[in-house]
Design a protein around this motif. Structure first.
Motif, PDB file in Angstrom:
ATOM      1  N   LEU A  91      41.255  34.769  24.615  1.00 27.12           N
ATOM      2  CA  LEU A  91      42.661  34.614  24.990  1.00 27.12           C
ATOM      3  C   LEU A  91      42.821  34.936  26.464  1.00 27.12           C
ATOM      4  N   ILE A  92      43.480  34.035  27.202  1.00 28.78           N
ATOM      5  CA  ILE A  92      43.683  34.226  28.629  1.00 28.78           C
ATOM      6  C   ILE A  92      45.029  33.619  29.018  1.00 28.78           C
ATOM      7  N   GLY A  93      45.723  34.307  29.922  1.00 27.84           N
ATOM      8  CA  GLY A  93      47.010  33.810  30.404  1.00 27.84           C
ATOM      9  C   GLY A  93      47.389  34.487  31.694  1.00 27.84           C
ATOM     10  N   HIS A  94      48.528  34.069  32.214  1.00 29.43           N
ATOM     11  CA  HIS A  94      49.003  34.605  33.488  1.00 29.43           C
ATOM     12  C   HIS A  94      49.369  36.084  33.377  1.00 29.43           C
ATOM     13  N   ARG A  95      49.327  36.738  34.506  1.00 34.72           N
ATOM     14  CA  ARG A  95      49.686  38.154  34.587  1.00 34.72           C
ATOM     15  C   ARG A  95      51.126  38.376  34.138  1.00 34.72           C
ATOM     16  N   SER A  96      51.993  37.452  34.470  1.00 35.11           N
ATOM     17  CA  SER A  96      53.409  37.550  34.121  1.00 35.11           C
ATOM     18  C   SER A  96      53.767  36.386  33.197  1.00 35.11           C
TER      19      SER A  96
ATOM     20  N   PHE B   8      38.030  38.125  18.335  1.00 40.61           N
ATOM     21  CA  PHE B   8      38.939  37.787  19.424  1.00 40.61           C
ATOM     22  C   PHE B   8      38.607  38.638  20.641  1.00 40.61           C
ATOM     23  N   TYR B   9      38.645  38.013  21.813  1.00 40.39           N
ATOM     24  CA  TYR B   9      38.311  38.664  23.082  1.00 40.39           C
ATOM     25  C   TYR B   9      39.489  38.536  24.025  1.00 40.39           C
ATOM     26  N   VAL B  10      39.896  39.656  24.611  1.00 38.21           N
ATOM     27  CA  VAL B  10      41.046  39.659  25.516  1.00 38.21           C
ATOM     28  C   VAL B  10      40.824  40.728  26.591  1.00 38.21           C
ATOM     29  N   GLY B  11      41.351  40.471  27.784  1.00 41.01           N
ATOM     30  CA  GLY B  11      41.262  41.440  28.874  1.00 41.01           C
ATOM     31  C   GLY B  11      42.415  42.431  28.814  1.00 41.01           C
ATOM     32  N   ARG B  12      42.651  43.083  29.950  1.00 39.12           N
ATOM     33  CA  ARG B  12      43.751  44.061  29.992  1.00 39.12           C
ATOM     34  C   ARG B  12      44.401  44.130  31.367  1.00 39.12           C
ATOM     35  N   TYR B  13      44.557  42.990  32.015  1.00 40.85           N
ATOM     36  CA  TYR B  13      45.037  43.003  33.386  1.00 40.85           C
ATOM     37  C   TYR B  13      46.402  42.379  33.599  1.00 40.85           C
ATOM     38  N   GLY B  14      47.169  42.159  32.577  1.00 40.82           N
ATOM     39  CA  GLY B  14      48.486  41.584  32.792  1.00 40.82           C
ATOM     40  C   GLY B  14      49.305  41.549  31.525  1.00 40.82           C
TER      41      GLY B  14
ATOM     42  N   LEU C 196      37.452  42.531  26.816  1.00 38.29           N
ATOM     43  CA  LEU C 196      36.584  41.937  27.824  1.00 38.29           C
ATOM     44  C   LEU C 196      36.558  42.857  29.041  1.00 38.29           C
ATOM     45  N   THR C 197      35.384  43.280  29.430  1.00 41.28           N
ATOM     46  CA  THR C 197      35.233  44.155  30.593  1.00 41.28           C
ATOM     47  C   THR C 197      34.448  43.415  31.678  1.00 41.28           C
ATOM     48  N   PRO C 198      35.117  43.030  32.771  1.00 41.10           N
ATOM     49  CA  PRO C 198      34.446  42.256  33.817  1.00 41.10           C
ATOM     50  C   PRO C 198      33.562  43.093  34.744  1.00 41.10           C
ATOM     51  N   TYR C 199      33.732  44.414  34.695  1.00 41.69           N
ATOM     52  CA  TYR C 199      32.951  45.290  35.571  1.00 41.69           C
ATOM     53  C   TYR C 199      31.854  45.975  34.773  1.00 41.69           C
ATOM     54  N   HIS C 200      30.685  46.053  35.359  1.00 43.36           N
ATOM     55  CA  HIS C 200      29.538  46.644  34.670  1.00 43.36           C
ATOM     56  C   HIS C 200      29.874  48.055  34.194  1.00 43.36           C
ATOM     57  N   PRO C 201      29.528  48.377  32.954  1.00 40.06           N
ATOM     58  CA  PRO C 201      29.853  49.694  32.391  1.00 40.06           C
ATOM     59  C   PRO C 201      29.348  50.870  33.228  1.00 40.06           C
ATOM     60  N   SER C 202      28.270  50.696  33.979  1.00 39.84           N
ATOM     61  CA  SER C 202      27.749  51.806  34.774  1.00 39.84           C
ATOM     62  C   SER C 202      28.591  52.072  36.019  1.00 39.84           C
ATOM     63  N   GLU C 203      29.405  51.098  36.445  1.00 39.48           N
ATOM     64  CA  GLU C 203      30.199  51.308  37.650  1.00 39.48           C
ATOM     65  C   GLU C 203      31.648  51.687  37.369  1.00 39.48           C
ATOM     66  N   ARG C 204      32.089  51.522  36.150  1.00 44.24           N
ATOM     67  CA  ARG C 204      33.457  51.890  35.803  1.00 44.24           C
ATOM     68  C   ARG C 204      33.474  52.402  34.371  1.00 44.24           C
ATOM     69  N   SER C 205      33.852  53.675  34.205  1.00 48.14           N
ATOM     70  CA  SER C 205      33.877  54.233  32.853  1.00 48.14           C
ATOM     71  C   SER C 205      34.983  53.548  32.053  1.00 48.14           C
TER      72      SER C 205
ATOM     73  N   VAL D  48      34.407  38.839  42.500  1.00 52.22           N
ATOM     74  CA  VAL D  48      34.430  37.662  41.625  1.00 52.22           C
ATOM     75  C   VAL D  48      34.285  38.020  40.142  1.00 52.22           C
ATOM     76  N   ALA D  49      34.265  39.301  39.831  1.00 48.83           N
ATOM     77  CA  ALA D  49      33.953  39.740  38.463  1.00 48.83           C
ATOM     78  C   ALA D  49      34.925  39.210  37.414  1.00 48.83           C
ATOM     79  N   ILE D  50      36.227  39.271  37.668  1.00 51.52           N
ATOM     80  CA  ILE D  50      37.194  38.843  36.660  1.00 51.52           C
ATOM     81  C   ILE D  50      37.096  37.344  36.430  1.00 51.52           C
ATOM     82  N   VAL D  51      37.089  36.567  37.498  1.00 49.18           N
ATOM     83  CA  VAL D  51      36.997  35.109  37.368  1.00 49.18           C
ATOM     84  C   VAL D  51      35.683  34.715  36.686  1.00 49.18           C
ATOM     85  N   ALA D  52      34.585  35.335  37.091  1.00 45.82           N
ATOM     86  CA  ALA D  52      33.283  35.020  36.493  1.00 45.82           C
ATOM     87  C   ALA D  52      33.250  35.386  35.012  1.00 45.82           C
TER      88      ALA D  52
END
Length: 130
Positions: free
Chosen positions: A8-13, A38-44, A69-78, A100-104
């Motif tokens: 699932l992906i959509g605009h921030r607003s 189901f996979y979803v981020g948490r940025y908007g 969905l976590t775009p940043y490697h687990p070792s760099e962001r808890s 480019v992590a989120i887009v990638a």
């Protein structure tokens, strides 16, 4: 046998008016298409709305699983897993550049999943993915 997956992906607003159609789309993907993961981020706002719809759906369909969905490697962001999620998913074998992590990660998920539920009304990452 591998589970059927949906990203699932959509605009921030997003407008509040998509809440009901979003839930209906999720329910249809479970009932008609057999989606179990189901996979979803948490940025908007779309991500928050999708997460709430999926948590609500889990009350009716307890067999489905919700992955953050976590775009940043687990070792760099808890990561502290928000309520309602079953686990997290990092789609790469190694870290990708932060800029480019989120887009990638979003693009990687399109290839990883069988279905896509999106809200894309104007230019942006969600529309490019669509």
């Amino acid at each position: 046998m591998e589970s059927i997956r949906c990203f699932l992906i959509g605009h921030r607003s997003v407008p509040e008016s998509i809440r009901s159609p979003l839930y209906n789309a999720i329910e249809r993907h479970i009932s008609a298409y057999g989606v179990e993961e189901f996979y979803v981020g948490r940025y908007g706002q779309f991500d928050r709305m999708a997460t709430q719809a999926l948590v609500d759906a889990k009350a009716i369909f307890p067999h489905i699983r919700l992955y953050l969905l976590t775009p940043y490697h687990p070792s760099e962001r808890s990561l502290s897993l928000p309520a309602g999620f079953d686990d997290s998913h990092y789609p790469f074998e190694r870290a990708v550049p932060r800029r480019v992590a989120i887009v990638a990660a979003n693009r990687e998920m399109v290839d990883y999943c069988d279905f896509l539920i999106t809200y894309a009304r104007h230019p942006g990452n969600a529309r490019e993915i669509l």
